[in-house]
Structures are given as C-alpha cells and as structure tokens.
Enzyme design. Structure first.
Site, PDB file in Angstrom:
ATOM      1  N   TYR A 141     -45.016  28.828  34.924  1.00 12.59           N
ATOM      2  CA  TYR A 141     -46.026  28.246  36.254  1.00 12.59           C
ATOM      3  C   TYR A 141     -45.437  28.880  37.713  1.00 12.59           C
ATOM      4  O   TYR A 141     -45.914  29.264  38.677  1.00 12.59           O
ATOM      5  CB  TYR A 141     -46.414  27.103  36.457  1.00 12.59           C
ATOM      6  N   LYS A 189     -39.286  26.215  22.546  1.00 20.28           N
ATOM      7  CA  LYS A 189     -39.566  27.210  21.437  1.00 20.28           C
ATOM      8  C   LYS A 189     -38.261  27.840  21.362  1.00 20.28           C
ATOM      9  O   LYS A 189     -37.960  28.614  21.781  1.00 20.28           O
ATOM     10  CB  LYS A 189     -40.567  28.012  22.309  1.00 20.28           C
ATOM     11  N   ASP A 222     -45.102  24.808  18.053  1.00 22.60           N
ATOM     12  CA  ASP A 222     -46.036  25.993  17.310  1.00 22.60           C
ATOM     13  C   ASP A 222     -45.962  24.734  15.833  1.00 22.60           C
ATOM     14  O   ASP A 222     -47.358  24.076  15.715  1.00 22.60           O
ATOM     15  CB  ASP A 222     -45.894  26.747  16.572  1.00 22.60           C
ATOM     16  N   ASP A 246     -49.574  21.737  29.327  1.00 24.64           N
ATOM     17  CA  ASP A 246     -50.637  22.308  29.612  1.00 24.64           C
ATOM     18  C   ASP A 246     -51.505  21.964  27.594  1.00 24.64           C
ATOM     19  O   ASP A 246     -53.167  21.269  28.322  1.00 24.64           O
ATOM     20  CB  ASP A 246     -50.745  23.162  30.586  1.00 24.64           C
ATOM     21  N   ASP A 250     -54.598  19.110  25.935  1.00 27.23           N
ATOM     22  CA  ASP A 250     -56.554  19.617  25.605  1.00 27.23           C
ATOM     23  C   ASP A 250     -55.811  19.299  24.566  1.00 27.23           C
ATOM     24  O   ASP A 250     -57.031  18.209  23.917  1.00 27.23           O
ATOM     25  CB  ASP A 250     -55.894  21.148  26.517  1.00 27.23           C
TER      26      ASP A 250
HETATM   27  C1  IPM Z   1     -54.010  20.697  34.192  1.00 26.49           C
HETATM   28  C2  IPM Z   1     -54.647  21.729  34.775  1.00 26.49           C
HETATM   29  C3  IPM Z   1     -54.314  23.884  35.533  1.00 26.49           C
HETATM   30  C4  IPM Z   1     -52.933  23.393  34.677  1.00 26.49           C
HETATM   31  C5  IPM Z   1     -55.087  24.224  36.279  1.00 26.49           C
HETATM   32  C6  IPM Z   1     -56.334  23.738  36.954  1.00 26.49           C
HETATM   33  C7  IPM Z   1     -54.543  24.603  36.820  1.00 26.49           C
HETATM   34  O1  IPM Z   1     -54.887  23.308  33.248  1.00 26.49           O
HETATM   35  O2  IPM Z   1     -53.882  20.495  34.715  1.00 26.49           O
HETATM   36  O3  IPM Z   1     -53.945  20.493  32.925  1.00 26.49           O
HETATM   37  O4  IPM Z   1     -52.823  25.004  34.266  1.00 26.49           O
HETATM   38  O5  IPM Z   1     -51.681  22.399  35.008  1.00 26.49           O
HETATM   39 MG    MG Z   2     -54.720  22.077  31.851  1.00 26.88          MG
END
Ligand code: IPM
Ligand code: MG
Length: 366
Positions: A141, A189, A222, A246, A250
């Site tokens: 990032y 990884k 993975d 990240d 999710d």
């Molecule tokens: C998160 C989001 C952010 C990230 C985005 C919106 C930049 O996906 O907080 O998980 O990637 O950190």
């Molecule tokens: Mg995110």
C-alpha cells in the site's frame, strides 16, 4: 471522564452509520456519567469536494487533538475517475499513516443468532472467534509506486517491509494472543516473496524470544484463504501484512454473516491524555454507494467499532461490553437490517437499528 471524539463520517453510507454509533455513544455517556464531546471533520470524497484535498490539514489536527477517532467510510463512483489527481482512499490511507496506526485489529466472532443465516454450514462456523491483526502502514500500500503513463504502459507497486515494522506488529499480535487462546497464525507468501521471507523470519524471532508461551504457525496466504472457509474455528490470532489482511478480512466477514457486522480498531504508539492509544475506529465495510442515503445500511459494524473505541482508547471495558451485549440482544431478538434479513424477524433501517441497540443498553441510569 471528559472524552473528545473526532467523527469523520466520510462518504456514502458513512454519515448514516456514524450517526447511529454516535447516538449509542451518547447514550453510554448519559448513563455512565461521562462527558463526550464530538467534533466533526471531512475525509475522503466530501473533503475533496469542499477543499480539494482528501485529508485536509484541519481534519488531521482535529484527530491529533482528540482522544480517539470514529470513521465511517470513504469513496464512491463520483470520485472514481482513474486519472484523477486525488482520490478519497488517499485520505483514509493518509490518516492511518499520519496517525502512525500500524496495527489494525479486526475481530471476527460468530453471532449465534446468525448461525443459520450464513452461506457456510453451521457445523463449520460453530466456535468461530478469531482476531485478524492487519499491518496497516506498510507493505504494498505504501511502497514505491509507478503509475502507467500514456505511451509507457508500465506500472508497479512494491511490497516493502523493514524489520522494525514487522517487529512492532508481531509484538502487538503476540500480546493479543496472550490475552486469548495463545495461538498465533502468521500469514505470508514466503515461497515467492522476499518481503514475506523477512516477515516470517522476524515474526519467528520475536515470538521465540519474547512470547515462548504463544504457539506460532506460518501459513501461506493462498492456503489461508482456503483454511478460513474450511476450518475457521481453528484460528485464534491471525497476523498478516497490509494487502493480505485486507483481502482475508473481507473473506472472514462472511464467517460473521455480513460485512455490515465487522468492526475494527487501528492502533499505534500515540497515546491520548487518558494514557490509552489514540486509536481510529471504523467498520471494515466500504461506503456502499448503491444504498447510500436510503437509511437501510447496517450500523452494527460501526456501533461495534464504537465499543472497541470505549475499550482500547478509553479503558471503559464495562461500557464496551454493555454495547456488545446490546448488539447481541438485538440480534437475539430477531431484529435485522436488510443485509442480514432472514425472513423471520422485522427488517429495520439504520436509525431504528441504532435505537434498538440504545434501548438494550444495560447501564446504570438506563
Ligand atoms: C479497508 C478498505 C480500504 C483498504 C480501502 C477503502 C482503501 O478496503 O479498510 O479494508 O484497502 O484498506
Ligand atoms: Mg478492505
């Protein structure tokens, strides 16, 4: 206790979900005798519209002068032009970096009433209680980057880590494991990436030297994506670099039933006037432009983030637990927002869901 909270509602559903969480915090303050002062700042797309900058100086100063920061979400199609000079997400990454918030705590706990609402089999979900610690101010990032230019269609991003960056987040994750089931799974990884080989070596050294009582395992990212769905209850604390964390969170949100349920706390070394980390608290979900302004977003992730704020930045453990218990009670009573609707109980809008949490707050004076 006198408490100052900077609120950065942001874009999309951000203002709606933060308003619900502020209501809950106000109720906590009223009933427990604390005084909370909320100050509002611009971040993301709304800040670009107003000032041209995704992270205006005043917003940063406001956060630095506050005990903690409550954030909604940033971004939306209006600011999505890939050739734009400034993007809302730069505001979010910028504030994490400027406040030195190197560790992002994302707890994933299965809410029992939602067990059968998940797309994953109940027997796989039973007992899920994990904490993802995502490194937040390094890695791909923030490494050297080259945008593609017209006539020179080459672009790159760099996953870069230094030993101190890995050490501090490894320490924080191992410390967290110590307060839980003493198991730490470090994700990398290392079979391909040099930064991951350093990551693995440093994490191993920190845990061996300082946390001999914590059981450490290394899992390739993975394979981790697969194990999270196959045997999620096997994990306690999961440590991952920025991008891996990240993506995996999710995925992990589906274990809890919805992105709308997962809170997060971002912590660093800075301490507020009460002696606790000056953290930033935000739901893991995005700004959900498709449902923005409709009053239907699930505020529970932001409300649970507010509970983490009470715990980590103010040391108000009883109040934090009261908020979490109220959220549990709402779900146990069958109340749902659209994202977790199961056809069984009433479907509430954002404000009504927030109000339902307030009504179930079991605090003195309530
Ligand atoms: C998160 C989001 C952010 C990230 C985005 C919106 C930049 O996906 O907080 O998980 O990637 O950190
Ligand atoms: Mg995110």
């Amino acid at each position: 206790m006198n408490i100052s909270i900077a609120v950065l509602p942001g874009d999309g559903i951000g203002p709606e979900v933060t308003a619900a969480a502020v209501r809950v915090l106000q109720a906590v303050a009223e009933r427990s005798g604390h005084r909370i002062e909320f100050s509002y700042g611009l971040l993301g797309g709304c800040a670009i519209d107003a000032t041209g900058q995704p992270l205006p100086d005043e917003t940063l100063a406001l956060c630095q002068a506050s005990d903690a920061v409550l954030l909604g979400a940033v971004g939306g199609p209006r600011w999505d032009d890939p050739t734009a000079k400034v993007r809302p997400e730069q505001g979010l990454l910028g504030i994490r970096k400027a406040l030195g918030l190197f560790a992002n705590l994302r707890p994933v706990k299965l809410a029992q009433p939602l067990l059968h609402a998940s797309t994953i089999k109940p027997e796989v979900l039973a007992g899920v209680d994990l904490l993802v610690v995502r490194e937040l101010t390094g890695g791909i990032y923030f490494g050297p980057r080259q945008e593609a230019r017209p006539g020179d269609e080459v672009a790159y991003d760099t996953m870069l880590y230094s030993r101190p960056e890995i050490e501090r987040v490894a320490r924080l994750a191992a410390e967290a494991a110590r307060g839980r089931r003493r198991k730490l799974t470090s994700v990398d990884k290392a079979n391909v990436l040099a930064s991951s080989r350093l990551w693995r070596r440093v994490v191993t050294e920190v845990v061996q030297a300082e946390f001999p009582d914590v059981a450490l395992e290394h899992v390739l990212v993975d394979a981790m994506a697969m194990h999270l769905i196959r045997r999620p209850a096997a994990f306690d604390v999961v440590l991952a670099e920025n991008l891996f964390g990240d993506i995996l969170t999710d995925e992990a949100s589906m274990l809890a039933g919805s992105m709308g349920l997962l809170p997060s706390a971002s912590l660093g070394e800075a301490v507020n006037r009460h002696g606790y980390p000056r953290g930033l608290y935000e739901p893991i979900h995005g700004s959900a432009p498709d449902i923005a302004g409709k009053g239907v977003a699930n505020p529970l992730a932001t409300i649970l983030s507010a509970a983490m704020l009470l715990r980590h930045s103010l040391g108000l453990e009883a109040e934090a637990q009261a908020v979490e218990a109220a959220v549990d009670a709402v779900l146990a009573d069958g109340l749902r927002t659209a994202d977790i609707a199961d056809g069984a109980g009433p479907v509430l809008g954002t404000a009504a869901m927030g109000q339902a949490v307030v009504e179930r707050l079991a605090l003195r004076g309530g």
